[in-house]
Each structure stands twice: as C-alpha cells, then as structure tokens.
Design a protein around this motif. Structure first.
Motif, mmCIF file in Angstrom:
data_model
loop_
_atom_site.group_PDB
_atom_site.id
_atom_site.type_symbol
_atom_site.label_atom_id
_atom_site.label_comp_id
_atom_site.label_asym_id
_atom_site.label_seq_id
_atom_site.Cartn_x
_atom_site.Cartn_y
_atom_site.Cartn_z
ATOM 1 N N VAL A 61 2.352 2.019 -3.428
ATOM 2 C CA VAL A 61 1.279 2.596 -4.523
ATOM 3 C C VAL A 61 0.887 4.054 -4.158
ATOM 4 O O VAL A 61 1.005 5.011 -5.028
ATOM 5 C CB VAL A 61 -0.373 1.962 -4.296
ATOM 6 C CG1 VAL A 61 -1.325 2.769 -5.132
ATOM 7 C CG2 VAL A 61 -0.084 0.392 -5.062
ATOM 8 N N ALA A 62 0.680 4.501 -2.840
ATOM 9 C CA ALA A 62 0.698 5.830 -2.423
ATOM 10 C C ALA A 62 2.027 6.654 -2.757
ATOM 11 O O ALA A 62 1.837 7.749 -3.251
ATOM 12 C CB ALA A 62 0.530 5.815 -0.754
ATOM 13 N N GLU A 73 0.667 -1.365 0.011
ATOM 14 C CA GLU A 73 -0.080 0.041 -0.117
ATOM 15 C C GLU A 73 0.906 1.245 0.026
ATOM 16 O O GLU A 73 0.791 2.112 -0.696
ATOM 17 C CB GLU A 73 -1.101 -0.071 1.071
ATOM 18 C CG GLU A 73 -2.095 -1.135 1.179
ATOM 19 C CD GLU A 73 -2.770 -1.462 2.517
ATOM 20 O OE1 GLU A 73 -2.331 -0.463 3.328
ATOM 21 O OE2 GLU A 73 -3.294 -2.265 2.464
ATOM 22 N N GLU A 74 2.031 1.196 0.783
ATOM 23 C CA GLU A 74 2.739 2.263 0.552
ATOM 24 C C GLU A 74 3.464 2.626 -0.729
ATOM 25 O O GLU A 74 3.719 3.928 -0.994
ATOM 26 C CB GLU A 74 4.137 2.099 1.770
ATOM 27 C CG GLU A 74 3.564 2.087 3.193
ATOM 28 C CD GLU A 74 4.551 1.800 4.268
ATOM 29 O OE1 GLU A 74 5.681 1.337 3.839
ATOM 30 O OE2 GLU A 74 4.154 1.445 5.363
ATOM 31 N N HIS A 108 0.314 1.717 -10.438
ATOM 32 C CA HIS A 108 0.608 3.226 -10.907
ATOM 33 C C HIS A 108 1.936 3.502 -11.692
ATOM 34 O O HIS A 108 1.848 3.881 -12.887
ATOM 35 C CB HIS A 108 0.277 4.299 -10.094
ATOM 36 C CG HIS A 108 0.009 5.752 -10.333
ATOM 37 N ND1 HIS A 108 -0.939 6.065 -11.184
ATOM 38 C CD2 HIS A 108 0.880 6.691 -10.421
ATOM 39 C CE1 HIS A 108 -0.813 7.152 -11.604
ATOM 40 N NE2 HIS A 108 0.281 7.560 -11.203
ATOM 41 N N GLU A 161 8.978 10.217 -3.342
ATOM 42 C CA GLU A 161 7.664 10.280 -2.536
ATOM 43 C C GLU A 161 7.869 11.545 -1.751
ATOM 44 O O GLU A 161 6.977 12.185 -0.980
ATOM 45 C CB GLU A 161 7.044 9.132 -2.060
ATOM 46 C CG GLU A 161 7.788 8.636 -0.818
ATOM 47 C CD GLU A 161 8.922 8.036 -0.928
ATOM 48 O OE1 GLU A 161 9.580 7.437 0.144
ATOM 49 O OE2 GLU A 161 9.849 7.828 -2.139
ATOM 50 N N ARG A 204 1.995 7.385 -6.623
ATOM 51 C CA ARG A 204 0.707 8.568 -6.818
ATOM 52 C C ARG A 204 1.304 9.949 -6.525
ATOM 53 O O ARG A 204 1.141 10.975 -7.149
ATOM 54 C CB ARG A 204 -0.587 8.348 -6.126
ATOM 55 C CG ARG A 204 -1.207 7.094 -6.785
ATOM 56 C CD ARG A 204 -2.629 7.000 -6.323
ATOM 57 N NE ARG A 204 -3.354 5.734 -6.983
ATOM 58 C CZ ARG A 204 -3.831 5.630 -8.160
ATOM 59 N NH1 ARG A 204 -3.373 6.466 -9.051
ATOM 60 N NH2 ARG A 204 -4.183 4.357 -8.638
ATOM 61 N N ARG A 205 1.814 10.046 -5.334
ATOM 62 C CA ARG A 205 2.640 11.150 -4.856
ATOM 63 C C ARG A 205 3.663 11.792 -5.734
ATOM 64 O O ARG A 205 3.846 12.851 -6.367
ATOM 65 C CB ARG A 205 3.233 10.958 -3.492
ATOM 66 C CG ARG A 205 3.920 12.257 -2.938
ATOM 67 C CD ARG A 205 3.457 13.367 -2.799
ATOM 68 N NE ARG A 205 4.127 14.412 -1.894
ATOM 69 C CZ ARG A 205 3.764 15.875 -2.236
ATOM 70 N NH1 ARG A 205 2.900 16.289 -2.892
ATOM 71 N NH2 ARG A 205 4.532 16.453 -1.665
#
Length: 349
Positions: free
Chosen positions: A137-138, A134-135, A171, A332, A141-142
């Motif tokens: 993917v986040a 999950e980190e 992503h 990120e 996106r950032r």
C-alpha cells in the motif's frame, strides 16, 4: 452492496480472525461477496481461479496463505510441520506462473520460516505477511505521486486491465497514478479497455472509477487504435506482472499492441509497478513464462458459447512489451525514463 461517488477504494484482501477474506472479483460489478480461505490449499485455489488477481494482490494473498499453512501444519504435527509447510508453499507458487510477486512474497515467507523456531514461527510469519501488505500500500501511494507528476493538467488517459485497489494491497499501481492525478486536477477523463476475455476493464476498472466519481468511458479493445489516432489521450498507463532485467514488460494480453499504437501516434506509454515485480534473474522478455488458460474463456461470453462448435482458441493471458516502447517505468524507488538494463540495475541498487 451499493457504491457511491467519492467512496474509499475497496480492499480486495483482508486478514481477519476468521481467515483470509478475498473479494470475489469474478462476481463484480454486480455483487460484492468475500470468499474466506482457511487453508493454503483454499488460498491457492482462489488465486488459480481468479477470485483474487493482479500481481501485487496475488503476492499479498499468498503471504497470508503461508500463515494459514504454518498454523494448520503445526496443529497436525508440531514437531514435523516444516515438510508439509514447504509443500503448501509449492502449491501456492504453482497457482499462477507469470506474476513474479507471488514468488517474491513466498521467498520472504520461506526465509522467515527458516529463521524462526517452532514456537515463534506462526507469529513471525503473520507479522511478515502483514508487512508485505502494508509495504505494498505504501509503495502504491508513492508510485501514485511519482507517476502523476508526469501527467499534464487536463489530460485524458487510457488504461488496460485492472491495476487498482482490487489488484493490489490497496490504492493501485497504474490506477493509483490515475487516482492521484485525478485528485491533483491533472486528469479530466479516463478511457478503459474492456480487456477480453475476462473483461477486467469493464467489470473492475470501470467499477472502481465510478465508485470514486472519476469520469470513465469504456471502449472495446479494438477501438484503442482509433482513440489514439483521434488524439483523445496523452498517456497510456498500465501495470505489469513481471519485468525482465532489461526492462521488457509482461502484462495483460493486449498491452504490447497498445505500446506499439502509442509509439506510432506520439502518445506516451507509462508502466507502473513496484520493484518486487522486477525479476533480475530473467534477462529479457523472451524468457518470461507466459500463462495460457482454457480455450473456453475465449469461445464463450457470460457462460454462453459464442463461437461455433469445432472452433479452437489461443488464449495467452499476457504479452511482452519491449523496453524500447516504454517511455516511463514508475516504481516506489523512483521513475525511470526509457528503461534499460543499466537503469533497472540502478533501481535495484
């Protein structure tokens, strides 16, 4: 399995009740088939054999491989599972030597295992693997937002290898920037190197972009110089498999040449990678281990030999781009223009 413009990005790595499902990237773009890994050994083989590739995706897959390892070892011997578990993680770490995300993810899993008691270890490790996924993917996106801000509206860009949803938790890194910039109206066209010898640009990047309706033109790797000389692109946007403490970048073979060409032709060069790809223990690019693979990958194409018998081959998988050729490093945690040792240290806090 068909695709259509505007479709959502695929998931290269899926965690299910059946085990770890990995989209077999060796079969793309002609067939979408998942390989199910139920053991750490099968996961290591999938990483080594390029079923899954791309530094972030390798790290995510290895984290789930650690979950499979603890389950299997506890089933064999609930009281003495840790020794076998450590050997399984060593096997996963040996699968690909250059991608630092692999070692970073396994280090996290080792720490959690060391802190957990026997009964809670499987659940704790699964939660950590999901968090790593999950980190990622986040972070992608950032990075997409941060990197897209540098690209002038109406630009065309060149990218190398595959850095999209297939190479990450989702992503993408460099392709994530391209996706975001496309949605913001900043990019009008993408040029993709074919990326010999595994043709990740032709088979994977072009497939992802076509799937989402983003205009893409494939070029032979050797055409990049002519493309840049003609003024057809404003940015070269690439990912990374390991970044040294001074900002030197190891990435897919051919990246260094693109950086030299970009500097010569006044085209800007962007590297996009999460901070987990930065290895502060490596002083500079000369100390990064570079994986070499079988000569047959160069001597053959589509399973058929194209070189004469008796010819040899040199097949390094990565090369190193000096930090001085990188205009922007996007992570990120922020974008760093003209990365150097001091800037990298600031990024890492």
């Amino acid at each position: 399995m068909g695709t259509s413009p505007g479709a959502e990005p695929v998931q290269a790595v899926r965690w299910t009740d059946d085990g770890l499902r990995l989209l077999d990237q060796r079969l793309l773009p002609h067939e979408e088939r998942y390989v199910v890994c139920r053991t750490a050994e099968e996961t290591a083989a999938a990483i080594r054999d390029m079923v899954v590739r791309g530094a972030p995706a390798i790290g995510v897959a290895a984290a789930y491989g650690a979950v499979l390892a603890v389950r299997a070892r506890q089933a064999q011997d609930p009281a003495r599972w840790r020794e076998g578990f450590a050997a399984d993680l060593d096997r996963l770490a040996a699968a690909r030597p250059t991608a630092v995300n692999l070692f970073w993810a396994l280090a996290r899993m080792r720490r959690v295992a060391a802190q957990a008691d026997d009964a809670e270890a499987p659940a704790r490790l699964e939660a950590e693997a999901r968090a790593i996924h999950e980190e990622d993917v986040a972070a992608n996106r950032r990075m997409g937002e941060l990197g897209a801000a540098f690209i002038e509206p109406g630009s065309a860009v060149l990218t190398h290898c595959n850095t999209g949803a297939l190479a990450t938790g989702g992503h993408g890194t460099a392709l994530g920037v391209i996706r975001t910039a496309w949605r913001q109206g900043r990019i009008r066209e993408v040029f993709a190197d074919e990326t010999r010898p595994w043709l990740q640009g032709a088979r994977l990047t072009a497939w992802e972009l076509v799937r989402e309706g983003i205009p893409v033109r494939l070029i032979a790797d050797a055409a990049a110089a002519a493309l840049l000389a003609a003024g057809r692109v404003r940015w070269v946007v690439v990912g990374a498999d390991r970044i040294a403490a001074n900002g030197d970048v190891a990435n897919k073979i051919g990246t260094y040449g693109l950086a030299v060409l970009a500097r010569h032709h006044g085209v800007r060069f962007m590297v996009v990678a999460p901070t987990s790809t930065i290895d502060p223990g490596i002083a500079d690019g000369g100390a990064i281990p570079i994986e070499t693979r079988a000569a047959d990958e160069v001597l053959t194409a589509a399973g058929r030999r194209v070189a004469p018998q008796g010819a040899g081959a040199w097949n390094p998988v990565f090369d190193v781009t000096p930090a001085g050729l990188v205009d922007v490093l996007v992570t990120e945690r922020g974008a760093l223009e003209r990365p150097d040792r001091e800037g990298i240290a600031r990024l890492l806090g």
